[in-house]
Design an enzyme around this catalytic site. Sequence first.
Site, short mmCIF file in Angstrom:
data_model
loop_
_atom_site.label_atom_id
_atom_site.label_comp_id
_atom_site.label_asym_id
_atom_site.label_seq_id
_atom_site.Cartn_x
_atom_site.Cartn_y
_atom_site.Cartn_z
CB ALA A 110 -4.45 -5.59 21.48
CE LYS A 146 1.71 -7.52 20.86
NZ LYS A 146 0.75 -8.53 21.32
CD GLN A 151 2.75 -10.32 14.95
OE1 GLN A 151 1.69 -10.84 14.67
NE2 GLN A 151 3.06 -9.92 16.18
CB SER A 205 0.72 -5.51 24.72
OG SER A 205 -0.48 -6.05 24.25
N GLY A 206 -1.59 -5.27 27.00
CA GLY A 206 -2.42 -5.99 27.97
C GLY A 206 -3.25 -5.07 28.83
CG ASP A 207 -5.80 -6.09 31.41
OD1 ASP A 207 -6.40 -6.76 30.55
OD2 ASP A 207 -5.54 -6.51 32.54
CB CYS A 234 -0.40 -16.04 18.38
SG CYS A 234 -2.03 -16.68 17.92
CB ALA A 272 -5.18 -12.97 13.55
N PRO A 282 -0.76 -5.86 16.28
CG PRO A 282 0.92 -7.48 16.09
CD PRO A 282 0.57 -6.21 16.80
#
Length: 332
Positions: A238, A148, A79, A214-216, A109, A27, A25
């Site tokens: 993402a 998350k 979400q 998640s991440g990189d 977030c 925004a 997700p």
Amino acid sequence: MNEQQLFHPVHIGNVKIEGNLFLAPLAGYTDIPFRTLCIEEGANFTFTEMVSAEGLSREGEKTLELMHRAPNEKQYAIQLFMSNTDSLKQALEQLMPFKPEVIDINCGCPVPKVTKTGAGSAMMKTPSLITEVVRTITNEVDIPVSVKFRTGWDAQSENFLAFAQAALDGGASALTLHARTRSQGYAPFADWTKLTELKHYCTSHAYQVPVFGSGDLFAAEDAKRMLLQTGVDGVMFARGAIGNPFIFSQAKAHLEGRPMKEITKAMRVQAILRHLDIMIETYGEKTACTLMRKHTCSYLKGVPNTSTVKQAVVQAVKREHYTEALSPLVDL
């Protein structure tokens, strides 16, 4: 995990998802047009932009619009974000007609306007709140809940394992960890060793819930590295998917040991126009052309000799302006 099993189905509660490559997700990005495109390119599961539980409880029109399902979206998650459970039951009443397969809770977030209300990653300061949130949802509706979150608020308060436990205590059916603290934002590098720790924690405590990382994740190769290094059950693209929906088909091919398709300039232009057309269908031409500017610049990132194209796109207010701007790159 051996390489043959890197791409596989996953279960979130009683929901079976055919593969383990997810669109996170985001925004301002993961609206219906973008999710449609990512699904066409092979995303196995997608999430709406984050939806305010409080806004939902007030039946805000713009909030309700965020929950619509894309035409090709067989399975998706809505979400939610909130700072307490006050309006959660009313929010669920508004959410239920949309029939999502999963409800995801945003505890990651880092944006100040979200965290200053106590929502997003600020929820990590009070793990008991996530227990209450998940329990409220699982008591009210028969939809699995995923959470998350980040590794912590800052380097001094990395409490992701305790937070995961709090989510599991409430009845969470899946966990997604963005392997950075809130204070790190989106830099520097994500610490994937925290993903390994979380997966090990769940397994050693006999929790049968999937853990997603998640991440990189900016290339198909990153997905393979994360799965092999950390043992997580799936990956959530993402920023790596922005301007690059091809990452899903490439990742699947790479995980299955097949050659990845090379993304040509013509394919990028074709994707921009396809994306724009779904935008026009969804929002009307003028709004679509404005919204599409940021996506177009992302599609063309790293493509040589496109600065004049990007400049022209920033002025575009009609579809024909896009075709004119893009025509030097490829025959349209």
